[in-house]
Scaffold this motif. Structure first.
Motif: not given
Length: 579
Positions: A515-520, A522-523, A525-535
Motif C-alpha cells: 500500500x505504501x509503495x502504491x501511494x508513492x 501515485x505521487x 505519477x502526479x509529480x510527472x503530470x505537474x512537470x508536464x504542465x510546467x514544461x
C-alpha cells in the motif's frame, strides 16, 4: 530596421539573458524532480525491506505445521538404515517408531508369465503361422482368484495376425505386461510377462481372438442337466423334494457351503432356476433352450479350486455333467505370480508385492533380494532412529532471517549526526510499524503457549540483543530438545506462526508495504503530470521572453542608428569663427 540575430543590433546578449531567466523559471521542475527521486529511493528501500520480511515469512512458515498435524509430528524426522542395502531399503513417516528390527526375507514377489504352446497345440494355426481369428483381446491384471482386478486393457487384433504383430500391439497398449516372441524348435511362442512382480499381477486373457488364459483359482465351476431330464408332463421334473447344493473341492472334501432347496412336484426348468437363485446357494442358475430341449445350468458365483458344485437330494437331476465355464486355455503358465514373504523380529509377514506398507506403521519396506538355494532366507537389520536436526535447523533459519531484517531496518532508518545524513526511510511510519509488528510477535507469549512450561524463546536458548538481533545458545537449545522435544516443538511452531502472521500483514498483496509503495508510485505519477504542465508553460514563457527582448533589441538598434545619423549630421554643420 529588423535585426536578424538577437542582440546583434543592440549588443545585448539576448540568448544569455533568456537562458538565465528560464533557469529561474525552471526551478519548480528541479524541485519536482528531486521529490520524484526521493520517492523512487523510498520505493527501492521498501523493496529491500520487503525482501528481508519475505525471507523471514518463509523461515517462519517452515515452522508452522499443516492443518491436522501437530508440531511434534512436523519436526519428528526419522532416519532409516538397512545393514545390508542390497536386501532391502526403507522409508518412514512421522508415525513410525524408532527401533531396531531383524529382517529375514524368505521369498521375493515374482512376475507372472504365461506362454502359448508350440507344435500342434499352437494357436497360430493359420496360413504361415498366423492367428486365424482376430478381434478384441482383453488383458487384465489382478489376483489369481479374479476377485481383485487392478488394470484392464482392450487390444484390437487383426485377422491372420502374426505372433510379432500381436506382440507389438500388446506392447503398444501399455497394458502392464511385456510381450515377447520366442522362435523355438517347434515354432513360435508368444510369451507375456507382467511388468510388476506380485501376487496381484496375475495375467488373464479373454476376448474374441481365440487367445485365453484364466488362473485355476479364478475358474468358475459349472454343471448342467443332460437332455431328457425334464421328461414329465409339459417338460417338467418328474421328482420333487429337496435339492442339496454343495460347494467344495473337486474330490468332495472341504465342503464350505451347503444349501437345501425345496423343489415342487412337476417343476419346470424355469421354476427350478428361480428356486435355486432365490436360495443364495453360491451358484447362479439359468435355462438354456437348445436343439435337444431345455437344460438347467448351474455356475459357481466365485472362482477357485474349492468352488466345485455337487448336487444331491431327492430332487437332484440324475443326469448331470461338469464343465468349466471358460474355454480351454491357449496359454499355459510358465512362472507363477508370487507375493513376498519375510519375518520381522521373528513374526511372519506376507505381501502381495515387494513394496510393503502394512507391516509396521509408518514404514515402507522395499524388498530387493531374496534367498537363492540352498539358502532359505536372507537376513539383515533395519534401524529406525530419530533425528532432531530439523527443529534446530528451523530455529537457526528463523533467527538468521530476523537478524537480516533488523540489520536492513536499522540501516534504512539510521541517522548520522556527524555527517547529518539520514537513511532513506528515516522517520518513515511504515518502517516503524514493521519493526513494532515483529517486536510484538517476538516479545509477547503466543496464546497457544498459555500454561505451557516453555513459553519464551529465551527458554530454549534464543536471546534478544541490545541492537534487536537474536542469538542462539546451541547447547541450551540441544538440552531443551532432549529434555522436552514436544514442548520445544510447540514453542517454535507458535512463534513461527506469530512471525508469519506479522509478515503476512506487511508483504501480502494488500499488505502495508504494498500500500505504501502504491501511494508513492501515485505521487510520482502526479509529480510527472505537474512537470508536464510546467514544461508546457515554460515553452510559452520562453517564447514571450524572446519576443520581448527581440522587440527591445530592434528598438535599441533603431535608436542607435538615429543617434549615429544625428552625430554625423552635426559633424557636417559649418563651423563659425568668432575672431
Amino acid at each position: 530596421m529588423a535585426v536578424s540575430s538577437p542582440g546583434l543590433g543592440s549588443n545585448l546578449d539576448v540568448n544569455s539573458i533568456v537562458s538565465q531567466l528560464m533557469a529561474v523559471e525552471k526551478r519548480p521542475l528541479t524541485v519536482l524532480a528531486q521529490k520524484q527521486a526521493g520517492f523512487q529511493a523510498k520505493i527501492s528501500a521498501l523493496g529491500s525491506l520487503q525482501g528481508t520480511i519475505s525471507a523471514m515469512q518463509t523461515a517462519a512458515g517452515n515452522l508452522v505445521p499443516v492443518s491436522g498435524t501437530t508440531a511434534a509430528q512436523k519436526f519428528t524426522v526419522l532416519r532409516t538404515s538397512v545393514a545390508d542395502a542390497t536386501i532391502a531399503s526403507a522409508t518412514t513417516t512421522s508415525s513410525a517408531v524408532a527401533g531396531t528390527y531383524s529382517l529375514a526375507v524368505t521369498q521375493l514377489a515374482t512376475q507372472h508369465s504365461i506362454a502359448t504352446p508350440s507344435g500342434a497345440s499352437s494357436p497360430f494355426s493359420g496360413t504361415n503361422g498366423t492367428l486365424p481369428q482376430g478381434g478384441t483381446l482383453t488383458l487384465a491384471l489382478g489376483t489369481a482368484d479374479g476377485v481383485t482386478v487392478g488394470k484392464t486393457t482392450d487390444i484390437t487384433i487383426a485377422d491372420d495376425a502374426t505372433p510379432e504383430a500381436i506382440r507389438d500391439a500388446i506392447n503398444a497398449a501399455n497394458a502392464g505386461v511385456a510381450a515377447l516372441v520366442i522362435n523355438g524348435t517347434d515354432g513360435k511362442q508368444l510369451l507375456l510377462t507382467s511388468d510388476t512382480a506380485g501376487s496381484n499381477q496375475v495375467i488373464k486373457i479373454s476376448g474374441s481372438t481365440g487367445l485365453s488364459y484364466v488362473a485355476p483359482e479364478a475358474r468358475h465351476h459349472s454343471v448342467s442337466t443332460d437332455s431328457g431330464v425334464f421328461s414329465g408332463v409339459g417338460g417338467t421334473l418328474p421328482v420333487s423334494g429337496t435339492l442339496t447344493i454343495q460347494l467344495g473341492d473337486s474330490d468332495g472334501s472341504n465342503i464350505h457351503k451347503t444349501t437345501d432347496v425345496t423343489i415342487a412336484a412337476d417343476s419346470t426348468p424355469e421354476m427350478m432356476r428361480d428356486a435355486i437363485n432365490s436360495a443364495s446357494a453360491g451358484v447362479t442358475a439359468e435355462v438354456i433352450d437348445g436343439t435337444s430341449g431345455k437344460q438347467l445350468v448351474l455356475t459357481s458365483d466365485a472362482g477357485g479350486s474349492n468352488q466345485f458344485i455337487e448336487l444331491s437330494g431327492s430332487a437332484a437331476p440324475s443326469n448331470t455333467r461338469s464343465d468349466p465355464v471358460e474355454p480351454a486355455d491357449t496359454f499355459t503358465q510358465t512362472h507363477a505370480a508370487l507375493g513376498a514373504t519375510f519375518t520381522l523380529n521373528g513374526v511372519a509377514v506376507s505381501s502381495a508385492t515387494n513394496t510393503v506398507t502394512t507391516a509396521i506403521d509408518g514404514i515402507t519396506l522395499n524388498l530387493l533380494k531374496g534367498p537363492e538355494a540352498p539358502a532359505t532366507s536372507l537376513s539383515t537389520t533395519l534401524t529406525i532412529s530419530k533425528d532432531n536436526s530439523s527443529l534446530t535447523t528451523g530455529v537457526n533459519a528463523l533467527v538468521k532471517a530476523i537478524n537480516e531484517f533488523q540489520s536492513t531496518a536499522r540501516n534504512l532508518g539510521s541517522y548520522d549526526a556527524a555527517s547529518k545524513k539520514a537513511g532513506t526511510l528515516n522517520g518513515d511510519s511504515t518502517l516503524r510499524t514493521a519493526q513494532n509488528f515483529f517486536r510484538t510477535a517476538l516479545g509477547e507469549v503466543p496464546s497457544a503457549l498459555a500454561g505451557a512450561s516453555l513459553q519464551r524463546l529465551s527458554d530454549i536458548g534464543v536471546s534478544l540483543q541490545k541492537d534487536g538481533t537474536l542469538t542462539v545458545d546451541a547447547a541450551k537449545l540441544s538440552t531443551a530438545i532432549g529434555k522436552d522435544f514436544n514442548g520445544v516443538a510447540n514453542l517454535v511452531a507458535a512463534y513461527g506462526s506469530a512471525v508469519k502472521s506479522a509478515a503476512d500483514g506487511l508483504v501480502g498483496s494488500g499488505g502495508l508495504i504494498a500500500a505504501r509503495s502504491d501511494g508513492l508510485n501515485s505521487s510520482i505519477v502526479n509529480l510527472g503530470k505537474q512537470s508536464t504542465v510546467i514544461s508546457d508553460r515554460l515553452v510559452d514563457i520562453e517564447a514571450r521572453y524572446r519576443k520581448q527582448f527581440t522587440s527591445l533589441d530592434t528598438l535599441i538598434a533603431g535608436m542607435t542608428t538615429t543617434s549615429t545619423f544625428l552625430t554625423q549630421q552635426l559633424a557636417n554643420l559649418p563651423k563659425y569663427n568668432n575672431s
